[in-house]
Scaffold this active site. Structure first.
Site, PDB file in Angstrom:
ATOM      1  N   THR A 127       0.818  -1.210   0.000  1.00 50.21           N
ATOM      2  CA  THR A 127       0.000   0.000   0.000  1.00 50.21           C
ATOM      3  C   THR A 127       0.860   1.272   0.000  1.00 50.21           C
ATOM      4  O   THR A 127       1.896   1.332   0.647  1.00 50.21           O
ATOM      5  CB  THR A 127      -0.916   0.005   1.241  1.00 50.21           C
ATOM      6  OG1 THR A 127      -1.709  -1.181   1.197  1.00 50.21           O
ATOM      7  CG2 THR A 127      -1.826   1.220   1.272  1.00 50.21           C
ATOM      8  N   GLY A 343     -22.326  -0.898  29.420  1.00 50.76           N
ATOM      9  CA  GLY A 343     -22.704   0.450  29.813  1.00 50.76           C
ATOM     10  C   GLY A 343     -21.493   1.361  29.850  1.00 50.76           C
ATOM     11  O   GLY A 343     -20.577   1.247  29.014  1.00 50.76           O
ATOM     12  N   GLU A 367      -7.358  -5.807   4.099  1.00 46.54           N
ATOM     13  CA  GLU A 367      -7.426  -6.971   3.203  1.00 46.54           C
ATOM     14  C   GLU A 367      -8.684  -6.949   2.338  1.00 46.54           C
ATOM     15  O   GLU A 367      -9.344  -7.969   2.133  1.00 46.54           O
ATOM     16  CB  GLU A 367      -7.329  -8.301   3.987  1.00 46.54           C
ATOM     17  CG  GLU A 367      -6.108  -8.337   4.887  1.00 46.54           C
ATOM     18  CD  GLU A 367      -5.152  -9.488   4.649  1.00 46.54           C
ATOM     19  OE1 GLU A 367      -5.388 -10.295   3.725  1.00 46.54           O
ATOM     20  OE2 GLU A 367      -4.162  -9.577   5.382  1.00 46.54           O
TER      21      GLU A 367
END
Lengths: 384, 259
Positions: A127, A343, A367
């Site tokens: 990338t 919570g 991916e």
């Protein structure tokens, strides 16, 4: 004949990884996560268990298992923590697998034993800042000069690329122009510490904070011509061929996270009291947790199915996309509900579900995004 | 160095454990059975000695067929082979009877060192080293937090409440270990794969030359006569702080003889 029971050895491995995750990882990972610190010692211990060598044969230092055993290990790790799971997934699928699949015998013997032992990590630099799944956008170049590749450019979001045990990064780079005018992309091994190869500082991430993700830059970085992995010009095609199995691994990781959400919610709902009784007595809470269990169980079947087809040697592209898409989206949903069950405490980083919530989102992105998976599934149905 | 490690499969101490109301013995069939925790330290110690001095590690277990899981785990950690004594007549045996079975099985093996955990988490009788020492005529070094083998001598640091004793004995000897002695390894995947190829010999009482009527619940020297569940937790004492909360708390603790 349908049989989704784990065989004795895989079940034994699952139990060992579960024990290791609960006893060794769970008590200390929160601290690493908060400090944005890579847990080198935990990774080393995972190496001793043989996890990094799972799908590789013993002649290269592997454990002699298969890709499915790796997925089972990933699931059990991610049930407790995703940072260590993705470190294993990337180390095996992206760091070692290309060398095992496409490397020369010499490269395999040189690099795999340490990678399989978890003594060293490999990374895959594909990338770039300008694009992820779009190979045509690759800007990093490598030109052959005096028997050496001279690499220039930069890479983004590269997992495992800057740890103190990172041995190498496999970098994809434009090495020429194809006959059709397109870019010729090749994969080249760059050992850590090579002059001209600079590793940037760790990204500040929303999740996976105990994993190592960095930006890399190459400035007249020279490595020997024989560091080419596989065929020249096949760098991207090779990557695509290992991407499908990586999706099964990400699916296993997502299932682990989703199951961890169930574990934590069941525990919390049994302990936390409100209005005089454990909140788990309330049907609204029970139903949330029941639905979480349904999603985790269903997603597990999806990745088992994809892995089964892959191990049989059948086409499994569509099953891998289905598993990856469904399990990552349901992991996100489970993380959301688990936080709801907890919570206010679910919003505190000291509770595991707080970590799960932050870790889940990237599963829908890495991916191959959910959109890419949907596109592939649609395509496999003859659409588009 | 031939080392035999005594391994027992027990119900997981981390989950709910039950007695079988039909004969007041441990309900093993319905339990989540695991290797006795303390035995993992004995296995680790055996492997450490073997790695330093060479030799072979044999696992010996007495238990029902399901005990193969405990054997498999010991083998996947790195033990070389196993002997599994399994016979329905052994069910309900007391420690004295069990020691006769183990002694008979040990007599059919070659050993320089016998290692075992200092106690099992189910019975917690903790007498096996002494019983075996008597039956086999070999010294026992019990409760080790450290073991050193020097030539034909075994030396241990025997853990006590206040510190430790240094004790030594000539081999062959039986040594029991506490969880302070080491950190047991996790089985590696290679170890798991290798375990299935390792030999496991199954023996019955007849193979050991033991008369079945001398073991089992009917002739046990001790048995559970009756049992009852743990009483539910009481309400506890609430201390309301009216400026004297600390005094009240200390007063309560003193009354309980805690401080």
């Amino acid at each position: 004949m349908l049989d989704y029971r784990l065989d004795e050895e895989t079940e034994a491995l699952r139990k060992v990884v579960r024990e290791f995750a609960v006893e060794v990882i769970a008590p200390q990972i929160g601290g690493f996560y908060e400090r944005d610190e890579f847990p080198t010692d935990i990774v080393r211990q995972m190496g001793e268990l043989g996890l990094f060598g799972l799908p590789f044969p013993e002649e290269y230092g592997g454990s002699g298992g298969d890709y499915f055993t790796l997925c089972v290990a990933l699931e059990e790790l991610a049930r407790v923590d995703s940072s260590v799971a993705i470190t294993l997934e990337a180390g095996v699928s992206l760091g070692a697998m290309p060398i095992f699949r496409f490397g020369t015998e010499e490269q395999k013997h040189q690099w795999l034993p340490r990678l399989c032992a978890g003594e060293a990590l490999g990374a895959f630099g594909l990338t770039e800042a300008g694009g992820g799944s779009d190979a045509g956008a690759t800007k990093t170049t490598a030109r052959l000069e005096d028997g050496e590749w001279v690499i220039n450019g930069s890479k983004a979001f590269i997992t495992n690329s800057g740890t103190e045990i990172t041995d190498l990064v496999i970098v994809t780079a434009v090495t020429g122009t194809k006959a059709d005018g397109g870019k010729e992309i090749s994969a080249i091994i760059v050992p850590s510490g090579t002059p001209g190869f600079a590793v940037g500082k760790r990204y500040a991430k929303v999740g996976w904070n105990a994993s190592d993700t960095r930006e890399l830059s190459f400035s007249d970085c020279r490595v020997p011509a024989e560091n080419l992995v596989g065929e020249r010009g096949r760098g991207y095609a090779q990557f695509l061929s290992i991407l499908d199995e990586g999706r099964i691994a990400i699916s296993a990781l997502a299932v682990g996270l989703a199951q961890g959400c169930v574990d934590e919610s069941v525990k919390y709902a049994g302990e936390r009291e409100a209005f005089g009784q454990p909140i788990g007595r309330n049907q609204a809470v029970q139903f949330m947790i029941a639905d979480m269990e349904v999603r985790a169980s269903t997603a597990r079947l999806a990745y088992y199915r994809a892995a089964e087809k892959m191990l049989r040697g059948e086409p499994f592209k569509r099953e891998a996309s289905i598993a990856k898409l469904y399990s990552s989206e349901m992991a996100m949903e489970n993380a959301r509900y688990a936080t709801q069950v907890h919570g206010g405490y679910g919003f505190m980083t000291e509770f595991p579900v707080g970590r799960f919530y932050r870790d889940a989102k990237i599963l829908e992105i890495g991916e191959g995004t959910s959109e890419v998976q949907r596109m592939l599934i649609a395509r496999s149905l003859g659409l588009g | 160095m031939n080392i035999v490690v005594l391994v027992k499969q027990v119900p997981d101490s981390g989950s709910e454990r039950k007695l079988d109301p039909s004969d007041n013995t441990v309900a093993r069939a319905t339990a989540d059975n695991v290797i006795n925790e303390m035995d993992e330290y004995a296995i680790e110690e055996a492997l450490t000695v073997k790695e330093a001095q060479g030799g072979e590690v044999t696992v010996l277990t007495v238990g029902p067929d399901t005990a193969t899981d405990a054997i498999r785990k010991a083998l996947s950690m790195g033990a070389d082979k196993a002997v599994h004594v399994s016979d329905p007549a052994i069910h309900g045996s007391c420690a004295v009877q069990t020691s006769a079975v183990i002694a008979a099985a040990l007599s059919q093996l070659e050993y320089d060192l016998v290692l075992c955990g200092a106690e099992s988490t189910d019975g917690q009788v903790s007498v096996m080293p002494a019983l075996l020492s008597e039956r086999l005529g070999i010294p026992q070094l019990s409760g080790a937090r450290k073991l050193t083998i020097e030539g034909s001598m075994a030396k241990i640091e025997r853990q006590t409440d206040g510190g430790y004793w240094e004790v030594e004995a000539p081999l062959p000897a039986i040594v029991s270990t506490w969880d302070t002695i080491n950190e047991p390894r996790y089985p590696s995947f290679k170890g798991i794969m290798a375990a299935k190829k390792k030999p496991v010999e199954t023996k019955t009482l007849a193979d050991l030359g033991i008369d079945a009527s001398t073991v089992g619940l009917a002739t046990a020297t001790s048995k559970v006569v009756d049992f009852a569940g743990r009483p539910p937790k009481g309400e506890g004492v609430k201390v309301a702080d009216e400026g004297d909360g600390a005094d009240k708390l200390v007063g309560y603790l003193a009354a309980q003889k805690i401080v």
